[in-house]
Enzyme design. Structure first.
Site, mmCIF file in Angstrom:
data_model
loop_
_atom_site.group_PDB
_atom_site.id
_atom_site.type_symbol
_atom_site.label_atom_id
_atom_site.label_comp_id
_atom_site.label_asym_id
_atom_site.label_seq_id
_atom_site.Cartn_x
_atom_site.Cartn_y
_atom_site.Cartn_z
ATOM 1 N N LYS A 170 -62.328 -45.739 71.930
ATOM 2 C CA LYS A 170 -62.511 -45.576 70.482
ATOM 3 C C LYS A 170 -63.617 -46.560 70.091
ATOM 4 C CE LYS A 170 -61.949 -46.677 66.647
ATOM 5 N NZ LYS A 170 -63.076 -46.927 65.710
ATOM 6 N N GLU A 245 -60.557 -59.871 73.048
ATOM 7 C CA GLU A 245 -61.720 -60.753 72.896
ATOM 8 C C GLU A 245 -62.021 -60.781 71.410
ATOM 9 O OE1 GLU A 245 -64.795 -61.790 71.804
ATOM 10 O OE2 GLU A 245 -66.134 -60.724 73.190
ATOM 11 N N CYS A 279 -70.266 -62.380 69.638
ATOM 12 C CA CYS A 279 -69.023 -63.147 69.744
ATOM 13 C C CYS A 279 -69.296 -64.558 70.256
ATOM 14 C CB CYS A 279 -68.037 -62.425 70.634
ATOM 15 S SG CYS A 279 -68.766 -61.729 72.116
ATOM 16 N N GLU A 378 -65.611 -67.688 61.694
ATOM 17 C CA GLU A 378 -66.657 -66.920 62.370
ATOM 18 C C GLU A 378 -67.448 -66.169 61.287
ATOM 19 O OE1 GLU A 378 -65.739 -63.317 64.786
ATOM 20 O OE2 GLU A 378 -66.914 -64.290 66.326
HETATM 21 P P1 NAI Z 1 -62.715 -54.808 63.481
HETATM 22 O O1 NAI Z 1 -61.860 -55.671 64.322
HETATM 23 O O2 NAI Z 1 -62.080 -54.153 62.298
HETATM 24 O O3 NAI Z 1 -63.380 -53.637 64.371
HETATM 25 C C1 NAI Z 1 -63.454 -53.611 65.773
HETATM 26 C C2 NAI Z 1 -62.908 -52.289 66.308
HETATM 27 O O4 NAI Z 1 -61.522 -52.180 65.976
HETATM 28 C C3 NAI Z 1 -63.572 -51.042 65.707
HETATM 29 O O5 NAI Z 1 -63.691 -50.046 66.696
HETATM 30 C C4 NAI Z 1 -62.566 -50.600 64.665
HETATM 31 O O6 NAI Z 1 -62.623 -49.227 64.364
HETATM 32 C C5 NAI Z 1 -61.259 -50.948 65.330
HETATM 33 N N1 NAI Z 1 -60.122 -51.112 64.418
HETATM 34 C C6 NAI Z 1 -60.137 -51.546 63.127
HETATM 35 N N2 NAI Z 1 -58.902 -51.532 62.620
HETATM 36 C C7 NAI Z 1 -58.069 -51.107 63.601
HETATM 37 C C8 NAI Z 1 -56.663 -50.890 63.697
HETATM 38 N N3 NAI Z 1 -55.844 -51.103 62.642
HETATM 39 N N4 NAI Z 1 -56.147 -50.450 64.868
HETATM 40 C C9 NAI Z 1 -56.953 -50.243 65.938
HETATM 41 N N5 NAI Z 1 -58.293 -50.409 65.900
HETATM 42 C C10 NAI Z 1 -58.840 -50.842 64.754
HETATM 43 O O7 NAI Z 1 -63.964 -55.670 63.025
HETATM 44 P P2 NAI Z 1 -64.880 -55.457 61.733
HETATM 45 O O8 NAI Z 1 -63.988 -55.248 60.538
HETATM 46 O O9 NAI Z 1 -65.873 -54.421 62.020
HETATM 47 O O10 NAI Z 1 -65.629 -56.865 61.622
HETATM 48 C C11 NAI Z 1 -65.005 -57.959 60.934
HETATM 49 C C12 NAI Z 1 -65.274 -59.256 61.661
HETATM 50 O O11 NAI Z 1 -64.678 -59.217 62.945
HETATM 51 C C13 NAI Z 1 -66.733 -59.586 61.927
HETATM 52 O O12 NAI Z 1 -67.371 -60.156 60.828
HETATM 53 C C14 NAI Z 1 -66.610 -60.552 63.072
HETATM 54 O O13 NAI Z 1 -66.281 -61.842 62.617
HETATM 55 C C15 NAI Z 1 -65.428 -60.013 63.857
HETATM 56 N N6 NAI Z 1 -65.898 -59.193 64.993
HETATM 57 C C16 NAI Z 1 -65.973 -59.770 66.220
HETATM 58 C C17 NAI Z 1 -66.493 -59.077 67.288
HETATM 59 C C18 NAI Z 1 -66.594 -59.702 68.634
HETATM 60 O O14 NAI Z 1 -67.514 -59.394 69.381
HETATM 61 N N7 NAI Z 1 -65.647 -60.509 69.044
HETATM 62 C C19 NAI Z 1 -67.030 -57.724 67.136
HETATM 63 C C20 NAI Z 1 -66.862 -57.175 65.810
HETATM 64 C C21 NAI Z 1 -66.334 -57.907 64.793
#
Ligand code: NAI
Ligand code: MG
Length: 477
Positions: A170, A245, A279, A378
Site C-alpha cells: 500500500k 521505521e 527519516c 520531527e
Molecule cells: P503517515 O504515517 O500518515 O503515512 C505513511 C503511510 O501510512 C502512507 O502510505 C499512508 O497512507 C499510511 N497510513 C496512514 N494512515 C494509516 C492507517 N490508519 N492505517 C494504515 N496505514 C496508514 O505519514 P504522513 O501523514 O504522510 O506524514 C506525517 C509525518 O510523518 C511527516 O511529517 C513525518 O514527520 C512523518 N513521516 C515519516 C516518514 C519516514 O520516513 N519515517 C515518512 C513519511 C512521514
C-alpha cells in the site's frame, strides 16, 4: 494509473479514484484508484494463491534471477521512472535519478541474495539430526511513505520477495506512481501473478484494511509515529510480526578538532536533501562551544547557497510534498522565531517557480540550549537547529535527549572519542566523519526508542522477512 492485483492492472471495485497533485504547482495531473477493504481482500487472496502456485514453486535461483531481471528492466526505463518520480514528489531530477538507480539496486542486491541464505545443522543428542531451515513468512504487507516512493518500495519489497514471500504493497496516496510503474514492469518480465500486488488508496481505508487483514503474516511500515502505533496494534490483534521505521531527530556532534571542510557540506546536505523529508535527516547540530561562533559563520555561508526549485531546475531541493507538509514546516519556522531562536542563514526559493507549488525556505537556526520543540519534533523539512555544548559527556547526553533514535554522526579526529561517542549514541546507525553515504543498501538500518524496531537493508533484512523451522530427525534403530 491503475493498481496491480493478481497480475492485472485494475481499478478499485468501488469505482472511485483519487487525484494526484504535483507539488511543483499544486495541480492535479493523474488519478489513482481509491482502493478499500474489498480491493485489499482480493490482493491478499491473490498473494496467498501465488504462494501455493507458480510463485511458490520457483527455486531460490529462479526468484533471484527474476528480481535481477527486474533491476535491469528498471534501469532500461530509468529516465521515464525518474521523470515520473519528480512529477509526483517534486524532487530535483538528479535526486529522482539517484532514487531510481537505488530501486534497481535493491532488486539486484536482494536478487543476488535469494539463493545465499542457508540453513544450519545443529549438534544434538546421539541418533538425532537437526536441521534449521529458513522459510518465507507468507503474505507480507508493506505500507510505505511518499518521501522516497521508489526507494521505499525497493527497500521493503525486494528482501521479502527474495525470501519467497508474496507481497501486498500500500504505497502512499501522496506519491505512488513510480511504485505502480515498477510493479507493471515486474508483470512484463514474467513475475507470476499475485507475487507482487499494489493497492492504492487512503491510509485509513486501504492502509488500515491491509494492516488489519487476518490473512497477512507480517507488516512492514515506514511513516509517522501515530500511524506506527496503529500498525503495531493491528499486528498484535493478528499476532504477526511487524517492523516499524518511524523517523528520527538525528544529531551531528561536532568537536573542536573536527575536519570542518568535510563536515560542513555533509551537514547542509544532510538536512536539505529531499527538502528535509528524510527519516534520517540530520536535523540537530551540536557544536563544541570553543568553535561554535566560527563554525556557524562558515556553515551559514554554505547554507545560504541552498536553493529550492522545480525538478527541471535541478537545484539543492524541490518543494515539499503537499499542503500539510508546507504548513507544518512553516509552522515550525514561526515557532522557532517565537521561541527566540536566532535565524543564522536561509536558502532561497528560485525565481520562476509556479505560484501554487509547495516551496519552503531552507532555514538554519541557532539556539542557546536544547529546550525548543524544534529540537524534539520531527519537522520533516529543511530546518536545522544548532546548539553549543562544552564536554563530550554533555554532547552524548544531548544527542540522546529526544524520543527518537534512528541515526547520528560524530565529527572528530580523535579515535578514542570516535568510538566512545558512537557507542554512547542511542541510534540504529552512527556515522563517523561522514553522513548517509551512498544509499547504504548494504548497511543494516532501523531505529531504537520511538524510531521503531526491526532492521531493513543489508543481509539482515532477509532474516527479518523470513522465519525458521527446526526439523528434528531421530535416526536410531
Ligand atoms: P503517515 O504515517 O500518515 O503515512 C505513511 C503511510 O501510512 C502512507 O502510505 C499512508 O497512507 C499510511 N497510513 C496512514 N494512515 C494509516 C492507517 N490508519 N492505517 C494504515 N496505514 C496508514 O505519514 P504522513 O501523514 O504522510 O506524514 C506525517 C509525518 O510523518 C511527516 O511529517 C513525518 O514527520 C512523518 N513521516 C515519516 C516518514 C519516514 O520516513 N519515517 C515518512 C513519511 C512521514
Ligand atoms: Mg498521516
Amino acid at each position: 494509473m491503475q493498481m496491480i492485483i493478481d497480475g492485472k492492472n485494475t481499478d478499485a471495485i468501488g469505482g472511485q479514484s483519487l487525484q494526484v497533485l504535483s507539488p511543483n504547482d499544486g495541480k492535479a495531473f493523474e488519478t489513482i484508484p481509491r482502493g478499500r477493504k474489498a480491493d485489499v481482500d482480493l490482493a491478499v487472496k491473490a498473494a496467498r494463491q501465488a504462494l501455493s502456485g507458480a510463485w511458490g514453486e520457483l527455486t531460490a535461483l529462479e526468484r533471484g534471477r527474476l528480481m535481477i531481471q527486474l533491476g535491469q528492466k528498471i534501469l532500461e526505463n530509468h529516465e521515464e521512472l525518474a521523470q515520473l518520480e519528480s512529477r509526483d514528489t517534486g524532487k530535483p531530477i538528479s535526486t529522482s535519478r539517484a532514487d531510481i538507480s537505488a530501486l534497481a539496486r535493491y532488486f539486484e542486491f536482494y536478487g543476488g541474495g535469494a539463493d545465499k541464505v542457508h540453513g544450519q545443522t545443529i549438534p544434538f543428542l546421539n541418533d538425532y539430526a537437526v536441521q534449521l531451515v529458513r522459510e518465507p513468512l507468507g503474505v507480507t504487507a508493506h505500507i510505505i511513505p511518499w518521501n522516497y516512493p521508489a526507494q521505499m518500495f525497493g527497500r521493503s519489497a525486494a528482501p521479502a520477495l527474495a525470501m519467497g514471500n508474496a507481497i501486498v504493497v500500500k504505497p502512499a496516496e501522496d506519491a505512488c506512481l513510480s511504485v505502480l510503474r515498477a510493479a507493471e514492469l515486474a508483470q512484463e518480465i514474467g513475475f507470476p501473478p499475485g507475487a507482487i500486488n499494489i493497492v492504492t488508496g487512503l491510509g485509513h481505508e486501504a492502509g488500515a484494511a491491509l494492516s488489519q487483514h487476518p490473512d497477512i503474516n507480517f507488516i512492514s511500515f515506514t511513516g509517522s509515529n501515530e500511524v506506527g502505533v496503529l500498525i503495531q496494534q493491528a499486528a498484535a490483534v493478528n499476532a504477526v510480526k511487524c517492523t516499524l521505521e518511524l523517523g528520527g531527530k538525528s544529531a551531528h556532534i561536532v568537536f573542536e578538532d573536527a575536519n570542518v571542510e568535510r563536515a560542513i557540506p555533509a551537514i547542509v546536505k544532510g538536512v536539505v536533501y529531499n527538502t528535509g523529508q528524510t527519516c534520517t535527516a540530520g536535523s540537530r547540530l551540536l557544536v563544541q562551544r570553543s568553535i561554535f561562533d566560527d563554525f556557524m559563520v562558515r556553515l551559514a555561508e554554505e547554507f545560504s547557497k541552498t536553493r529550492a526549485g522545480t525538478p527541471d531546475m535541478d537545484l539543492t531541493c524541490g518543494p515539499v510534498v503537499n499542503k500539510d507538509q508546507f504548513d507544518r514546516v512553516n509552522h515550525y519556522v514561526d515557532q522557532g522565531r517565537k521561541d527566540g531562536l536566532k535565524i543564522v542563514a536561509q536558502g532561497t526559493i528560485a525565481d520562476g517557480v509556479p505560484a501554487g507549488g509547495y516551496f519552503v525556505t531552507p532555514t538554519l537556526f541557532s539556539a542557546p540550549d536544547h529546550s525548543s520543540c524544534l529540537l524534539s519534533d520531527e519537522i520533516f523539512g529543511p530546518v536545522l537547529v544548532a546548539v553549543p555544548f562544552d564536554t563530550e559527556a554533555e554532547a552524548v547526553a544531548l544527542s540522546n535527549a529526544t524520543s527518537y533514535g534512528l541515526m547520528g554522526a560524530v565529527w572528530t579526529e580523535n579515535g578514542g572519542r570516535q568510538q566512545r561517542v558512537a557507542k554512547g549514541m542511542q541510534a540504529g546507525q552512527v556515522y563517523i566523519n561522514s553522513f548517509g553515504a551512498g544509499g547504504g543498501i548494504e548497511l543494516p538500518f532501523g531505529g531504537v526508542k520511538r524510531s521503531g524496531h526491526g532492521r531493513e537493508k543489508g543481509f539482515i533484512a532477509l532474516e527479518e522477512m523470513s522465519t525458521t523451522k527446526t526439523i528434528i530427525n531421530f535416526h536410531g534403530e
